[in-house]
Design an enzyme around this catalytic site. Structure first.
Site, PDB file in Angstrom:
ATOM      1  N   GLU A   1       0.736  -1.318   0.229  1.00  0.00           N
ATOM      2  CA  GLU A   1       0.122  -0.210  -0.510  1.00  0.00           C
ATOM      3  C   GLU A   1       1.103   1.088   0.342  1.00  0.00           C
ATOM      4  O   GLU A   1       0.855   2.340   0.909  1.00  0.00           O
ATOM      5  CB  GLU A   1      -0.888  -0.171   0.943  1.00  0.00           C
ATOM      6  CG  GLU A   1      -1.843  -1.465   0.863  1.00  0.00           C
ATOM      7  CD  GLU A   1      -2.550  -1.169   2.406  1.00  0.00           C
ATOM      8  OE1 GLU A   1      -2.866  -0.752   3.243  1.00  0.00           O
ATOM      9  OE2 GLU A   1      -3.803  -1.888   2.163  1.00  0.00           O
TER      10      GLU A   1
ATOM     11  N   GLU B   1      -5.827  -8.881  -0.015  1.00  0.00           N
ATOM     12  CA  GLU B   1      -6.317  -9.272   1.678  1.00  0.00           C
ATOM     13  C   GLU B   1      -7.702  -8.333   1.832  1.00  0.00           C
ATOM     14  O   GLU B   1      -8.511  -7.540   0.702  1.00  0.00           O
ATOM     15  CB  GLU B   1      -5.859  -7.644   2.404  1.00  0.00           C
ATOM     16  CG  GLU B   1      -3.911  -7.613   2.578  1.00  0.00           C
ATOM     17  CD  GLU B   1      -3.501  -6.734   2.772  1.00  0.00           C
ATOM     18  OE1 GLU B   1      -3.823  -5.915   3.635  1.00  0.00           O
ATOM     19  OE2 GLU B   1      -2.251  -6.906   2.860  1.00  0.00           O
TER      20      GLU B   1
HETATM   21  C1  GAL Z   1      -4.128  -2.803   5.080  1.00  0.00           C
HETATM   22  C2  GAL Z   1      -2.030  -3.546   5.458  1.00  0.00           C
HETATM   23  C3  GAL Z   1      -2.042  -4.745   5.997  1.00  0.00           C
HETATM   24  C4  GAL Z   1      -3.170  -4.548   7.540  1.00  0.00           C
HETATM   25  C5  GAL Z   1      -4.566  -4.455   7.122  1.00  0.00           C
HETATM   26  C6  GAL Z   1      -5.594  -3.834   8.276  1.00  0.00           C
HETATM   27  O1  GAL Z   1      -4.243  -1.828   4.439  1.00  0.00           O
HETATM   28  O2  GAL Z   1      -2.141  -3.875   4.182  1.00  0.00           O
HETATM   29  O3  GAL Z   1      -0.552  -4.888   5.987  1.00  0.00           O
HETATM   30  O4  GAL Z   1      -2.263  -3.253   8.165  1.00  0.00           O
HETATM   31  O5  GAL Z   1      -4.508  -3.093   6.321  1.00  0.00           O
HETATM   32  O6  GAL Z   1      -6.734  -3.768   8.316  1.00  0.00           O
END
Ligand code: GAL
Length: 701
Positions: free
Chosen positions: A185, A335
């Protein structure tokens, strides 16, 4: 399955025993995805981010067995593990990663490797403080969080490409590794001295001479005239020239693309072409132009989180469609949350069933992978409260069973999904320049360009059941209807392409504030829609920010405008006025609010007001009818989402009941459920169905 649990149990150690899970369904692992630079497939990637470096090695097999039992086939490893891979400057230790990859493979997983550059190690921050990010107020970041590096630092690039190279040398030809995620990100920018030097060089590349910059930015205004590029302040906020502020966004794009490509280049120099290279991006993120970022990446990947735990399925779908649009291909959901996040003031959990629903929504919109974040609650660290599949004790949280059920769906549906991609007859244009230009000068605080985009997307998506989101320079010819809400920044070449689309028989619909500025954020010296005014045969006479609703009457019935209203003035005799304002502030009264004009076989329409939702629905229905776009599956209720994936001689519907009561699906003759919860024609609350359509029996679109 039983065998897996037994193995897991015998491997359980002091960190906690593995309980038998309660779900009735059994999730056989689905075939792992082999992603190449050309395509993602066959199969479907299902898995999680896994941080083996955070746990004793003796626990790894237990975790992996539980992953396998959930149906997982993919783990993403090593992002953030820099201090473990390079514990001291120039000293690399990959032995643990070798063992982690071997353990993952033994459990049937394929591996995506993350480069760890979002989290530089303490030795680097201490020895080379010049790599640390400086915020706009001049404060240098400290160690202890993440993303504390400067995107402009040459030294940091050196360290980042070196670790990427070392990893690629070791794993770039490893068949167990299917791809790479660069950083995590990427963002935010830095305002250090190196960034300032880079900014001046960027402006020089963009404008050639300072005279051109002065001209494009109209720097006679307030005596802003610059003699040299290095006089131009590096700012992203404050009372600066709109040209400077938009170019700051272009600079951010340029620097981040260069940063990511530096690592991509280092990896590709060594790695097999078979391994994909991507980066993971965020929800509606405006930190850089994502179309530009993905031009030289192999696939798009993003992180879908529902911060308040209350999904608006239509708006969330719009973001999926945008991600699909980055490369106009299927993408990865790199994710997503098991139930909740931990970074908003009230971290509500998704309702039971919604985590699975959201995975299927991603798939309907073109995801070929679903990976969770997080696998297990880390015992310490900043994200202890985040949703996870396992608790700190190593036992499944209740959400584990829901995810395992998804694994069972996927193992049934993966063969049919392979080689299919979402279809749509409607396209919407998303422009980063336009979004930035409006956000920099909203004129009405309520004119949120994303809300405006979704206000158009919502009725179009619901009625057509398929919308592709595209950049303005995409090939639009296959779409009978193209809608560009608030296309504020429009260059001459872009206008020429849109003109060709209309002349070729398409229907282009422009929303308010379109065609107002060029790409230096300067007003076009002709009225909106600027370079499309001739094609439209009408111009915007004046615009008004509204603090109260204004009545409108037109072809699509009685309506109201809120937030924004523009009066239009026909300049060509064949322009039809399709809506007029009612009595209001005197300026708007009786004046045209929307016009349309037939151009050869095509048509251009301009809607100058932000219409209420009911009017938007009628307008969208009318536009779709005119373009002969029918829903894929007519007659479904308002909470039922339908998406079609087509390819490899197959047509599949992904149908999701986002509602809390059962829904009836009016499926066509020959439709066959291949996965999910369909009972007869009833889809339960939060239920999903993957339905194969008989090519002939499918509703004709
Ligand atoms: C994302 C990030 C992850 C984790 C996640 C939690 O934005 O890539 O590493 O922090 O959020 O929601």
């Amino acid at each position: 399955m039983k065998l897996l649990i037994a193995t897991a149990m015998s491997a359980s150690i002091a960190l906690g025993t593995v309980p038998a899970t309660t779900a009735a369904t059994t999730a056989a692992p689905v075939a792992p995805t082999v992603a190449t630079t050309a395509q993602v497939g066959p199969g479907f990637a299902f898995g999680t981010a896994w941080y083996p470096e955070q746990w004793p090695e003796a626990r790894w097999d237990v975790d992996l067995a539980l992953m396998k039992a959930a149906g997982f086939n993919t783990v993403r490893i090593a992002e953030f593990a820099w201090s473990r891979m390079e514990p001291a400057e120039g000293q690399f230790d990959f032995a643990w990663l070798d063992r982690a990859i071997a353990a993952a493979t033994k459990a049937g997983m394929v591996v995506v490797l993350g480069t760890p550059t979002a989290a530089p190690p303490a030795w680097m921050s201490q020895r080379y403080p010049d790599i640390l990010r400086v915020d706009e107020e001049g404060r240098r970041a400290e160690h202890g969080g993440r993303r504390h590096f400067s995107f402009a630092s040459a030294r940091y690039r050196g360290f980042a490409t070196r670790i990427a190279t070392e990893m690629a040398r070791r794993y770039g030809r490893d068949p167990r590794v299917i791809g790479w995620q660069i950083d995590n990100e990427v963002g935010p920018p830095s305002f250090d001295n190196e960034a300032k030097v880079r900014w001046a060089a960027f402006l020089q590349r963009r404008y050639g001479t300072i005279a051109v910059l002065n001209d494009r930015w109209s720097t006679q205004y307030w005596s802003q005239h610059y003699d040299t590029f290095d006089q131009v302040p590096l700012r992203q906020t404050g009372q600066q020239n709109p040209g400077l502020l938009l170019d700051f966004k272009h600079f951010q794009t340029d620097t981040w693309v260069d940063y990511v490509q530096a690592q991509a280049g280092a990896i590709r120099a060594v790695a097999d072409k078979r391994q994909f290279v991507t980066t993971n991006t965020m929800f509606w993120n405006a930190g850089f132009d994502h179309f530009a970022m993905h031009r030289d990446l192999d696939l798009a990947a993003w992180d879908n989180y529902i911060p308040d735990g209350r999904p608006d399925w239509v708006a969330n779908g719009a973001n999926h469609d945008l991600v699909r649009g980055y490369k106009q291909r299927n993408f990865w959901l790199m994710e997503t949350q098991p139930a909740r996040v931990d970074w908003v003031p009230l971290n509500r959990s998704l309702d039971a069933g919604q985590t699975r629903e959201l995975a299927w929504q991603a798939i309907g919109h073109g995801a070929d992978a679903v990976l969770y974040w997080a696998w297990r609650s880390a015992l310490n660290g900043q994200e202890q409260y985040h949703g996870a599949l396992l608790g700190p004790d190593g036992q499944p949280f209740p959400i584990y069973d829901e995810v395992r059920r998804l694994g069972a769906d996927l193992s049934a549906a993966a063969p049919a999904l392979t080689g299919t991609a979402p279809v749509a007859k409607v396209a919407m244009i998303y422009s980063y320049d336009s979004r930035w230009a409006i956000d920099l000068q909203r004129h009405s605080r309520d004119f949120d360009p994303i809300k405006q985009f979704v206000a158009w997307y919502r009725p179009l998506r619901i009625a057509s059941q398929g919308v592709h989101v595209l950049p303005v320079d995409a090939d639009l010819a296959v779409y009978p209807l193209v809608v560009a809400p608030a296309l504020n920044v429009l260059t001459r070449p872009e206008a020429d392409r849109l003109t060709a689309y209309v002349r070729g028989g398409g229907h282009l619909v422009l929303g308010p504030r379109s065609g107002m500025k060029d790409d230096a954020n300067a007003l076009w010296p002709q009225r909106q829609p600027g370079p499309l005014a001739g094609l439209l045969g009408a111009t915007v006479d004046q615009y008004y920010a509204l603090d109260a609703a204004v009545p409108i009457n037109g072809t699509y019935g009685d309506a109201t405008a809120t937030i924004w209203a523009e009066t239009l003035k026909p300049t060509a005799p064949d322009v039809a006025v399709i809506a007029r304002y009612g009595p209001s502030n005197g300026w708007l009264d009786g004046r045209p609010a929307a016009v349309t004009r037939r151009v050869g076989k095509g048509r251009i329409t301009y809607v100058g007001a932000w219409l209420d939702p009911a009017a938007m629905t009628r307008l969208a229905d009318g536009l779709l009818r005119q373009a002969a776009v029918a829903p894929i599956l007519p007659g479904v209720g308002p909470d039922v989402e339908v998406a079609e994936r087509r390819g490899a001689g197959r047509r599949l519907l992904v149908v999701i009941n986002h509602g809390v009561v059962p829904a009836t699906l009016p499926l066509p003759v020959g439709a066959r459920a291949i996965a999910g919860d369909l009972a007869g024609t009833t889809l339960p609350a939060h239920g999903i169905a993957v339905v194969a359509l008989d090519q002939a029996g499918a509703t004709k679109r």
